[in-house]
Design a protein around this motif. Sequence first.
Motif, PDB file in Angstrom:
ATOM      1  N   HIS A   1       0.852  -1.192   0.000  1.00 42.53           N
ATOM      2  CA  HIS A   1       0.000   0.000   0.000  1.00 42.53           C
ATOM      3  C   HIS A   1       0.885   1.239   0.000  1.00 42.53           C
ATOM      4  O   HIS A   1       1.897   1.279   0.691  1.00 42.53           O
ATOM      5  N   LYS A   2       0.485   2.219  -0.771  1.00 44.68           N
ATOM      6  CA  LYS A   2       1.303   3.427  -0.923  1.00 44.68           C
ATOM      7  C   LYS A   2       1.654   4.064   0.422  1.00 44.68           C
ATOM      8  O   LYS A   2       2.718   4.601   0.591  1.00 44.68           O
ATOM      9  N   GLY A   3       0.742   3.998   1.391  1.00 42.15           N
ATOM     10  CA  GLY A   3       1.020   4.575   2.713  1.00 42.15           C
ATOM     11  C   GLY A   3       1.727   3.602   3.632  1.00 42.15           C
ATOM     12  O   GLY A   3       1.681   3.746   4.839  1.00 42.15           O
TER      13      GLY A   3
ATOM     14  N   GLY B   1      -3.764   1.417   4.745  1.00 39.90           N
ATOM     15  CA  GLY B   1      -5.156   1.426   4.319  1.00 39.90           C
ATOM     16  C   GLY B   1      -5.239   1.750   2.844  1.00 39.90           C
ATOM     17  O   GLY B   1      -4.225   1.879   2.167  1.00 39.90           O
ATOM     18  N   GLY B   2      -6.434   1.864   2.351  1.00 40.45           N
ATOM     19  CA  GLY B   2      -6.600   2.154   0.939  1.00 40.45           C
ATOM     20  C   GLY B   2      -6.287   0.937   0.091  1.00 40.45           C
ATOM     21  O   GLY B   2      -6.157  -0.175   0.583  1.00 40.45           O
ATOM     22  N   GLU B   3      -6.153   1.178  -1.177  1.00 37.11           N
ATOM     23  CA  GLU B   3      -5.983   0.103  -2.140  1.00 37.11           C
ATOM     24  C   GLU B   3      -4.506  -0.192  -2.373  1.00 37.11           C
ATOM     25  O   GLU B   3      -3.692   0.723  -2.460  1.00 37.11           O
TER      26      GLU B   3
ATOM     27  N   HIS C   1      -3.658  -4.086  -6.636  1.00 40.40           N
ATOM     28  CA  HIS C   1      -5.117  -4.067  -6.816  1.00 40.40           C
ATOM     29  C   HIS C   1      -5.495  -2.945  -7.791  1.00 40.40           C
ATOM     30  O   HIS C   1      -6.294  -3.135  -8.703  1.00 40.40           O
ATOM     31  N   GLU C   2      -4.883  -1.793  -7.587  1.00 39.17           N
ATOM     32  CA  GLU C   2      -5.114  -0.651  -8.481  1.00 39.17           C
ATOM     33  C   GLU C   2      -4.669  -1.010  -9.905  1.00 39.17           C
ATOM     34  O   GLU C   2      -5.356  -0.715 -10.877  1.00 39.17           O
ATOM     35  N   SER C   3      -3.530  -1.697 -10.008  1.00 42.62           N
ATOM     36  CA  SER C   3      -3.027  -2.122 -11.307  1.00 42.62           C
ATOM     37  C   SER C   3      -4.011  -3.087 -11.969  1.00 42.62           C
ATOM     38  O   SER C   3      -4.266  -2.996 -13.170  1.00 42.62           O
ATOM     39  N   GLY C   4      -4.589  -3.993 -11.179  1.00 41.45           N
ATOM     40  CA  GLY C   4      -5.562  -4.945 -11.713  1.00 41.45           C
ATOM     41  C   GLY C   4      -6.744  -4.254 -12.374  1.00 41.45           C
ATOM     42  O   GLY C   4      -7.184  -4.652 -13.454  1.00 41.45           O
TER      43      GLY C   4
END
Length: 116
Positions: free
Chosen positions: A40-42, A47-49, A53-56
């Motif tokens: 996760h970026k954070g 939290g968050g995506e 998952h975002e790439s998917g």
Amino acid sequence: MSRNDDPQQTYREFTEAVNMKPGELSTWLETEESKQVGWHKGGKSGGGESVGHESGRRIIDLLRRKRADLSDADYSHMRKVIGYVHRHLAQRPSGDVRDTKWRWSLMNWGHDPLKG
């Protein structure tokens, strides 16, 4: 232009690396397993995506678009997907990978290692 920047080469490698159909990938991304793996970026618990998952979701969009409608940014993401899948496959754990985070992570990127 390097070999990596050749759109035809990139498209071919992308469609080889991504072995899940858009509908399959979409269904997979809705699962708890899909949501619990990846960076996760954070940070891990930010939290968050997750990035995968975002790439998917972006891969689904790329697979559903006409090749003529793909932008330089789309090809750049395809190269990112190819690199991820190839790196991750090289780290395959021993034994049955069916229920592993390694497999789930790859599936977020559109590649199911159990498919022939």
